[in-house]
Design an enzyme around this catalytic site. Sequence first.
Site, PDB file in Angstrom:
ATOM      1  CD  GLU A 169      -5.580   2.085   8.051  1.00 53.28           C
ATOM      2  OE1 GLU A 169      -5.366   2.761   7.046  1.00 53.28           O
ATOM      3  OE2 GLU A 169      -4.850   1.122   8.369  1.00 53.28           O
ATOM      4  CD  GLU A 226      -3.458  -3.717  10.888  1.00 47.40           C
ATOM      5  OE1 GLU A 226      -2.536  -3.068  10.379  1.00 47.40           O
ATOM      6  OE2 GLU A 226      -4.633  -3.666  10.459  1.00 47.40           O
TER       7      GLU A 226
HETATM    8  O1  G3I Z   1      -0.097  -8.774  -5.214  1.00 48.60           O
HETATM    9  C1  G3I Z   1       0.762  -7.826  -5.897  1.00 48.60           C
HETATM   10  C2  G3I Z   1       1.734  -8.540  -6.816  1.00 48.60           C
HETATM   11  O2  G3I Z   1       1.008  -9.183  -7.861  1.00 48.60           O
HETATM   12  C3  G3I Z   1       2.716  -7.512  -7.397  1.00 48.60           C
HETATM   13  O3  G3I Z   1       3.675  -8.189  -8.182  1.00 48.60           O
HETATM   14  C4  G3I Z   1       3.397  -6.792  -6.233  1.00 48.60           C
HETATM   15  C5  G3I Z   1       4.405  -5.760  -6.713  1.00 48.60           C
HETATM   16  O4  G3I Z   1       3.735  -4.598  -7.109  1.00 48.60           O
HETATM   17  O5  G3I Z   1       2.409  -6.099  -5.449  1.00 48.60           O
HETATM   18  C6  G3I Z   1       1.533  -7.041  -4.838  1.00 48.60           C
HETATM   19  O6  G3I Z   1       0.591  -6.338  -4.077  1.00 48.60           O
HETATM   20  C7  G3I Z   1       1.132  -5.778  -2.887  1.00 48.60           C
HETATM   21  C8  G3I Z   1       0.349  -6.376  -1.699  1.00 48.60           C
HETATM   22  O7  G3I Z   1       0.745  -5.752  -0.463  1.00 48.60           O
HETATM   23  C9  G3I Z   1       0.596  -7.888  -1.567  1.00 48.60           C
HETATM   24  O8  G3I Z   1       1.944  -8.132  -1.309  1.00 48.60           O
HETATM   25  C10 G3I Z   1       0.893  -4.272  -2.939  1.00 48.60           C
HETATM   26  O9  G3I Z   1       1.734  -3.710  -3.936  1.00 48.60           O
HETATM   27  C11 G3I Z   1       1.247  -3.654  -1.590  1.00 48.60           C
HETATM   28  O10 G3I Z   1       0.877  -2.271  -1.578  1.00 48.60           O
HETATM   29  C12 G3I Z   1       0.441  -4.351  -0.492  1.00 48.60           C
HETATM   30  O11 G3I Z   1       0.844  -3.789   0.743  1.00 48.60           O
HETATM   31  C13 G3I Z   1      -0.030  -4.123   1.838  1.00 48.60           C
HETATM   32  C14 G3I Z   1      -0.569  -2.809   2.412  1.00 48.60           C
HETATM   33  O12 G3I Z   1      -1.391  -3.087   3.559  1.00 48.60           O
HETATM   34  C15 G3I Z   1      -1.384  -2.068   1.372  1.00 48.60           C
HETATM   35  O13 G3I Z   1      -1.760  -0.815   1.920  1.00 48.60           O
HETATM   36  C16 G3I Z   1       0.773  -4.837   2.908  1.00 48.60           C
HETATM   37  O14 G3I Z   1       1.174  -6.114   2.439  1.00 48.60           O
HETATM   38  C17 G3I Z   1      -0.052  -5.012   4.177  1.00 48.60           C
HETATM   39  O15 G3I Z   1       0.752  -5.519   5.234  1.00 48.60           O
HETATM   40  C18 G3I Z   1      -0.630  -3.663   4.609  1.00 48.60           C
HETATM   41  O16 G3I Z   1      -1.430  -3.879   5.715  1.00 48.60           O
HETATM   42  C19 G3I Z   1      -2.080  -2.717   6.245  1.00 48.60           C
HETATM   43  C20 G3I Z   1      -3.401  -3.177   6.841  1.00 48.60           C
HETATM   44  O17 G3I Z   1      -4.166  -3.829   5.860  1.00 48.60           O
HETATM   45  C21 G3I Z   1      -4.127  -2.013   7.464  1.00 48.60           C
HETATM   46  N1  G3I Z   1      -3.297  -1.346   8.465  1.00 48.60           N
HETATM   47  C22 G3I Z   1      -2.006  -0.900   7.936  1.00 48.60           C
HETATM   48  C23 G3I Z   1      -1.238  -2.084   7.372  1.00 48.60           C
HETATM   49  C24 G3I Z   1       0.135  -1.654   6.895  1.00 48.60           C
HETATM   50  O18 G3I Z   1       0.023  -0.753   5.826  1.00 48.60           O
END
Ligand code: G3I
Length: 345
Positions: free
Chosen positions: A153, A259
């Site tokens: 991105e 994705e």
């Molecule tokens: O691991 C922590 C956990 O310890 C905590 O308790 C919890 C609550 O705050 O958060 C957890 O981290 C989260 C992580 O996913 C794992 O679940 C983050 O807050 C959350 O922001 C993160 O979101 C991920 C996101 O990327 C971040 O931008 C999504 O799972 C993931 O599916 C998403 O994937 C992205 C690709 O990498 C790139 N393309 C877009 C796609 C969707 O946004």
Amino acid sequence: MPRALLTFVLLILMSACKKPSSEECGLEKSLYQQANFPLGVAVDPTYFSLPQYDTLVSKQFNSITPENIFKPSYLHPQENSFFWWEADNLVARAQQNKQRIHGHTLIWHKQLPIWMLNYQGTKAQWEAMFKNHIQSICQHFKGKVEAWDVINEAFNEDGTLRNFIWRQHLGDAYIEKAFRYAHEADPQALLFYNDFNLAYNERKRAAVLTFLSKLKQRGLPIDGIGMQMHIAINYPSRGQINSAIQAAGETGLLVHLSEVDISVNPFNKGDLDKEELFNRQADVLATVVLAYKALPSRYQYGISFWGLSDANSWIRDFYQREDYPLLFDDFYQPKACYCKLIDLL
Ligand code: G3I
């Protein structure tokens, strides 16, 4: 004949004549065994404790993408230390299941460790830190991770390059430097550029594809493009989907639909008619798959879904809305889009 009996007979006749609907199917077949290209899924290791999750991931897919645990904040939490344990476990599981591992992602503007965001140094020190990050990870997984989303991105929606720490401290050349460093560390790995909205946003798509084609023409070690395909039942149009996938194929790069998820509730409505929405979702997936199948097979790196079941989707958390974007429902049962996909592969 009494009215009730007549109605009953008519219902029996109608159900007997009902076309076998592709909306219903079982799990007798396996997606990847049906396909002529890899079928992938983004995985979160915390779900492997669920038998249904473990079984479906291993039986239906021959490629996995770590949803989060290969990102900089997970693998490189401190400047001088890496955290390999969770990622190594996932690699071992994938190897046992003879699944390809698609590494996601080396360089992004999100999910970076705090030390990286706060890094202070000269241009040379920034470059050394950048290079060490990339090469430490690529060397660690050398021979195990088949491909990397080297850059994720890097473009804005208007087709310009994002102005983030990497570009601020290393200039526009950070992108090609990342590919060269990754290639130096693991010459066998396939190296991808990955981005979203490349079907819906023609301006961004044109900018990205032109940029990548120029890099490829200059002999940069870049092998493929990841079109994330986070789409919805009402956008992009069929025409935009077909044009985008065809245009990606014309770059001569491997094309990874990296994705895929298809939101059925992009405007956060209530009282959803799930059957109607799931059938529309299946039709949109059919458009995507048929466009992908039309690519020359040498460019078909694969189709990966961004999660296994609706219960696992990032969309619900991120948008805080009811949605059902994936192949399997909250009870890990196949949905209409899974049945359509099995029919089409
Ligand atoms: O691991 C922590 C956990 O310890 C905590 O308790 C919890 C609550 O705050 O958060 C957890 O981290 C989260 C992580 O996913 C794992 O679940 C983050 O807050 C959350 O922001 C993160 O979101 C991920 C996101 O990327 C971040 O931008 C999504 O799972 C993931 O599916 C998403 O994937 C992205 C690709 O990498 C790139 N393309 C877009 C796609 C969707 O946004």
